[in-house]
Scaffold this motif. Structure first.
Motif, PDB file in Angstrom:
ATOM      1  N   SER A  77       0.803  -1.230   0.000  1.00  0.00           N
ATOM      2  CA  SER A  77       0.000   0.000   0.000  1.00  0.00           C
ATOM      3  C   SER A  77       0.827   1.266   0.000  1.00  0.00           C
ATOM      4  N   LEU A  78       2.042   1.209   0.564  1.00  0.00           N
ATOM      5  CA  LEU A  78       2.823   2.432   0.769  1.00  0.00           C
ATOM      6  C   LEU A  78       2.958   3.250  -0.514  1.00  0.00           C
ATOM      7  N   GLY A  79       3.497   2.642  -1.557  1.00  0.00           N
ATOM      8  CA  GLY A  79       3.737   3.377  -2.797  1.00  0.00           C
ATOM      9  C   GLY A  79       2.485   3.794  -3.531  1.00  0.00           C
ATOM     10  N   GLN A  80       1.374   3.108  -3.264  1.00  0.00           N
ATOM     11  CA  GLN A  80       0.137   3.384  -3.996  1.00  0.00           C
ATOM     12  C   GLN A  80      -0.758   4.413  -3.327  1.00  0.00           C
ATOM     13  N   MET A  81      -0.770   4.429  -1.957  1.00  0.00           N
ATOM     14  CA  MET A  81      -1.776   5.279  -1.305  1.00  0.00           C
ATOM     15  C   MET A  81      -1.325   5.968  -0.019  1.00  0.00           C
ATOM     16  N   LEU A 120       5.706  14.886  -2.321  1.00  0.00           N
ATOM     17  CA  LEU A 120       7.063  15.264  -1.943  1.00  0.00           C
ATOM     18  C   LEU A 120       7.872  14.092  -1.382  1.00  0.00           C
ATOM     19  N   GLU A 121       7.181  13.048  -0.954  1.00  0.00           N
ATOM     20  CA  GLU A 121       7.874  11.902  -0.366  1.00  0.00           C
ATOM     21  C   GLU A 121       8.303  10.869  -1.411  1.00  0.00           C
ATOM     22  N   ARG A 122       7.754  10.951  -2.607  1.00  0.00           N
ATOM     23  CA  ARG A 122       7.981   9.895  -3.597  1.00  0.00           C
ATOM     24  C   ARG A 122       9.432   9.787  -4.082  1.00  0.00           C
ATOM     25  N   PRO A 123      10.142  10.907  -4.294  1.00  0.00           N
ATOM     26  CA  PRO A 123      11.542  10.765  -4.732  1.00  0.00           C
ATOM     27  C   PRO A 123      12.391   9.972  -3.743  1.00  0.00           C
ATOM     28  N   LEU A 124      12.207  10.208  -2.441  1.00  0.00           N
ATOM     29  CA  LEU A 124      12.970   9.481  -1.429  1.00  0.00           C
ATOM     30  C   LEU A 124      12.577   8.004  -1.414  1.00  0.00           C
TER      31      LEU A 124
END
Length: 237
Positions: free
Chosen positions: A191-195, A200-204
């Protein structure tokens, strides 16, 4: 104009080194301490280097008197009014968004998942979490300690130890708890990457988890686990 502006001209005040004040950061006032002062010049107004109470020093910054209030009972009341206004605004936005999402899903099929009710304090933590990232660009560095994996393992170990006691011995409950914890780990991982991440957190996430082949449960911590429990899978109210 905002409550802060209507309360009077903060720019008329002067402040001293080591003085405790209330400083405007985003839409709210926070308790802060002035650690440095740059006196006014013919070209620039006075500037104050503030440290926000209980914040990391990385958020220390230079600000002008326009963003500062004297630490007083009257201004503490103003601080509470600003916070109440902001939370009311955020709650309204969150309710509208959640209702719209729920209606779209329920048109297709009933909501699956587990129904839980988050305490008010944890709901407030989620609101503050949203504000820290989306208003103040405060992205949590990875890895976080304790991690989701460590939190869930600690919870499970306590359940197992409790169920070993003669007065509360329950082998079946221990097995059920193991299954629940394992399911939570799997669901969090998927679930983390999807929802559960903000933009702003996605690049890390891409750098520290996907590219480095790390597990999400070993890199993220309590606040992201709380986001999971606050998601539509768990909360339907």
């Amino acid at each position: 104009r905002s409550c802060f502006q209507m309360a009077g001209s903060a720019g008329d005040e002067t402040y001293a080194k080591n003085e405790t004040v209330l400083a405007l950061h985003g839409p709210k006032l926070y308790k802060a301490k002035i650690s440095k002062v740059k006196p006014a010049t013919s070209d620039e107004e006075a500037q104050y280097y503030v440290h926000y109470h209980k914040w990391s020093k990385k958020w220390d910054e230079w600000i002008t008197a326009e963003r500062i209030k004297k630490f007083s009972a009257e201004n503490e009341k103003l601080q509470k009014n600003l916070e109440a206004r902001y939370e009311k605004k955020m709650k309204g936005k969150a309710n509208k968004s959640k209702k719209r999402q729920r209606e779209e899903v329920e048109e297709e099929h009933p909501s699956p998942g587990m129904k839980i009710t988050l305490p008010a304090e944890l709901k407030k933590r989620l609101i503050d979490d949203w504000e820290h990232i989306n208003r103040h660009d405060r992205v949590m560095q990875l890895p976080v300690k304790p991690s989701v994996e460590e939190i869930l393992n600690f919870y499970l170990s306590n359940i197992i130890e409790e169920n070993k006691k003669p007065s509360t011995k329950d082998v079946k409950q221990s097995e059920i708890s193991k299954n629940i914890v394992n399911a939570l780990k799997i669901y969090f991982e998927h679930s983390l990457g999807q929802m559960l991440l903000y933009r702003l957190e996605r690049p890390l996430y891409e750098e520290k988890v996907k590219a480095a082949d790390n597990t999400a449960i070993s890199m993220y911590g309590a606040i992201h686990l709380l986001r999971l429990f606050g998601s539509s899978f768990f909360c339907h109210d």
